[in-house]
Design an enzyme around this catalytic site. Structure first.
Site, PDB file in Angstrom:
ATOM      1  CB  CYS A 115      -0.946   0.011   1.195  1.00  0.00           C
ATOM      2  SG  CYS A 115      -2.074  -1.383   1.196  1.00  0.00           S
ATOM      3  CG  HIS A 252      -3.188   3.695   1.434  1.00  0.00           C
ATOM      4  ND1 HIS A 252      -3.738   3.162   0.291  1.00  0.00           N
ATOM      5  CD2 HIS A 252      -3.183   2.703   2.359  1.00  0.00           C
ATOM      6  CE1 HIS A 252      -4.054   1.892   0.528  1.00  0.00           C
ATOM      7  NE2 HIS A 252      -3.727   1.591   1.780  1.00  0.00           N
ATOM      8  CG  ASN A 282      -6.581  -0.778   0.861  1.00  0.00           C
ATOM      9  OD1 ASN A 282      -5.838  -0.386  -0.031  1.00  0.00           O
ATOM     10  ND2 ASN A 282      -6.145  -1.120   2.061  1.00  0.00           N
TER      11      ASN A 282
END
Ligand code: ACO
Length: 325
Positions: A115, A252, A282
Site C-alpha cells: 500500500c 492512502h 482499498n
C-alpha cells in the site's frame, strides 16, 4: 539558490468497469452493507474483468496522465510501477507498460511496498530526477487485489478492490523557495518485524503458488494511525510547515476510520482530506494516485497548493511526500 525540483505535470487514473457493491459481497460471504460501511467506509469496489491485467489498468492510467501532462511518451526516461499484484513474477509490470506506450529507451522497473508503493515510487523518482539520472518519470500505482483475495474470508475480501493511477513527474530548474512548485520532501520507512501482520501466504520462492492476502486487522489498525501520524509530523518538522498550512491531504485510502483518526490527531480539517474509499475500497498502491486524480477532476487542486501524500502497508512500510502543486 538554483536547484532541481520534481514537478507533477499530469495525473490520470483508471477503474475497471465492473462494480461490486457491498450487497453483492453479502451474497458471497456472511456480511452486510451496514457492517462494511460502519467499519471501513467502503460502499463498493471495482473488479478487473477476466483477462484484464494489472498492466492494462496501469497503461490506461498512464495514457491519461501523459495526455494531461502534454509530454510525449518517448520523452519519458523512467517508469516506476508500484504493485503487489504484477502480471507475472517477472518481467516487471513496468516493462509491459513501457512496451504498451511504445517506449524502448530509459529504464522501467517495479516497486514492491504494497500500500505504500506509490509513495515509495514518488520518493524514488524524485531522487532520480533531482540527481540528474532521469528527466521525466512516469510513476504508477496499479493493482488487481481481487486476484489475491480469499473470497471465503469475510474479514479481508470486503476491504479491497482493483484500480490504477499515475503521475508524470518532470525535473525542472527552481529557485528552491517555499512557493516554488515540486516535491518538497519524501520520507519512506519500513519495519520488517511486522511482516506477519499483513501478508500473502504464497510466493514463487516459498510455496510456488500465488497465495492469498492474510491480515490481523486489529493490529494493523493499531499501528496505522500511530505510524502515519509519526511520519507526517517528521515531514512537517523537517520542512518547517505546520499541519494547518496543508491545503489538501491525499492519503492512502485504507479505511475511513484510519483517515478520520489521522486527520483528528494532526488537526487537519476533514474537508481538506480527499476521501475516495467509499467508491473503490482499498486499492493498495493505486489509491493515492486515484485520490489525486479525483481531486484534480473535482477542481480541488490549484497551482501553488501544499499537498501531503501518505501511506502505510504490509511490511510494515509507510511514508509521506509533501509537494507544492
Ligand atoms: N462482516 C461482518 N462481520 C465481520 C466481518 C464482515 N466482513 N469481518 C469480521 N467480522 C466480525 C468478526 O468475526 C468479529 O466477530 P466476533 O466478535 O463474533 O468474533 C467482529 O466482526 C469484529 O471483528 P474485528 O476484526 O475485531 O473487527 P474490527 O472492529 O477490528 O474491524 C477491520 C475489522 C475493519 C478489518 C479493522 O480491524 C480495520 O480496519 N483494520 C485495519 C485494516 C486495514 O485497513 N487494512 C488495510 C491494509 S493496511 C493499510 O492499507 C493501512
Amino acid at each position: 539558490m538554483a536547484v532541481i525540483r520534481s514537478v507533477i505535470q499530469g495525473v490520470g487514473a483508471y477503474l475497471p468497469e465492473q462494480v461490486m457493491t457491498n450487497a453483492d459481497i453479502a451474497k458471497i460471504v456472511d456480511t452486510s452493507d451496514e457492517w462494511i460501511v460502519a467499519r471501513s467506509g467502503i460502499e463498493q469496489r471495482h473488479i478487473a474483468a477476466e483477462g484484464e491485467k494489472t498492466s492494462d489498468l496501469a497503461l490506461a492510467a498512464a495514457h491519461k496522465a501523459l495526455v494531461r501532462s502534454g509530454i510525449d511518451p518517448t520523452d519519458i526516461d523512467l517508469i516506476i510501477c508500484a504493485t503487489a499484484t504484477p502480471d507475472r513474477t517477472f518481467p516487471s509490470t513496468a516493462v509491459a507498460v513501457q512496451a504498451g506506450l511504445g517506449i524502448s529507451s530509459g529504464a522501467a522497473f517495479d516497486i514492491q511496498a504494497v500500500c505504500s508503493g506509490f509513495v515509495y515510487g514518488v520518493a524514488t523518482a524524485d531522487n532520480f530526477l533531482r540527481s540528474g539520472a532521469a528527466k521525466r518519470a512516469l510513476v504508477i500505482g496499479a493493482e488487481t487485489f481481487s486476484r489475491i483475495l480469499d473470497w471465503e474470508d469475510r474479514s479481508t475480501c470486503v476491504l479491497f478492490g482493483d484500480g490504477a493511477g499515475a503521475v508524470v513527474m518532470e525535473a525542472q530548474p527552481s529557485h528552491g523557495g517555499r512557493d516554488d512548485r515540486g516535491i518538497l520532501s519524501t520520507l519512506i520507512r519500513s519495519d520488517g518485524r511486522y511482516q506477519d501482520l499483513l501478508y500473502v501466504d504464497g510466493g514463487p520462492g516459498s510455496t510456488k503458488t500465488v497465495g492469498y492476502l492474510r491480515m490481523n486487522g486489529r493490529e494493523v489498525f493499531r499501528h496505522a494511525v500511530q505510524k502515519i501520524t509519526g511520519v507526517i509530523e517528521e515531514t512537517l518538522v523537517s520542512t518547517g510547515y505546520a499541519a494547518d498550512e496543508i491545503d489538501l491531504f491525499v492519503p492512502h485510502q485504507a479505511n475511513k476510520r484510519i483517515l478520520d483518526g489521522v486527520a483528528k490527531k494532526l488537526g487537519v480539517p476533514i474537508e481538506r482530506v480527499v476521501m475516495t474509499i467509499s467508491k473503490h475500497g482499498n486499492t493498495s498502491a493505486a489509491s493515492i494516485p486515484l485520490a489525486l486524480n479525483h481531486a484534480f477532476e473535482e477542481h480541488r487542486l490549484s497551482e501553488g497548493n501544499l499537498v501531503l501524500l501518505e501511506a502505510m502497508g504490509g511490511g510494515f512500510t509507510w511514508g509521506a511526500a509533501l509537494l507544492r502543486w
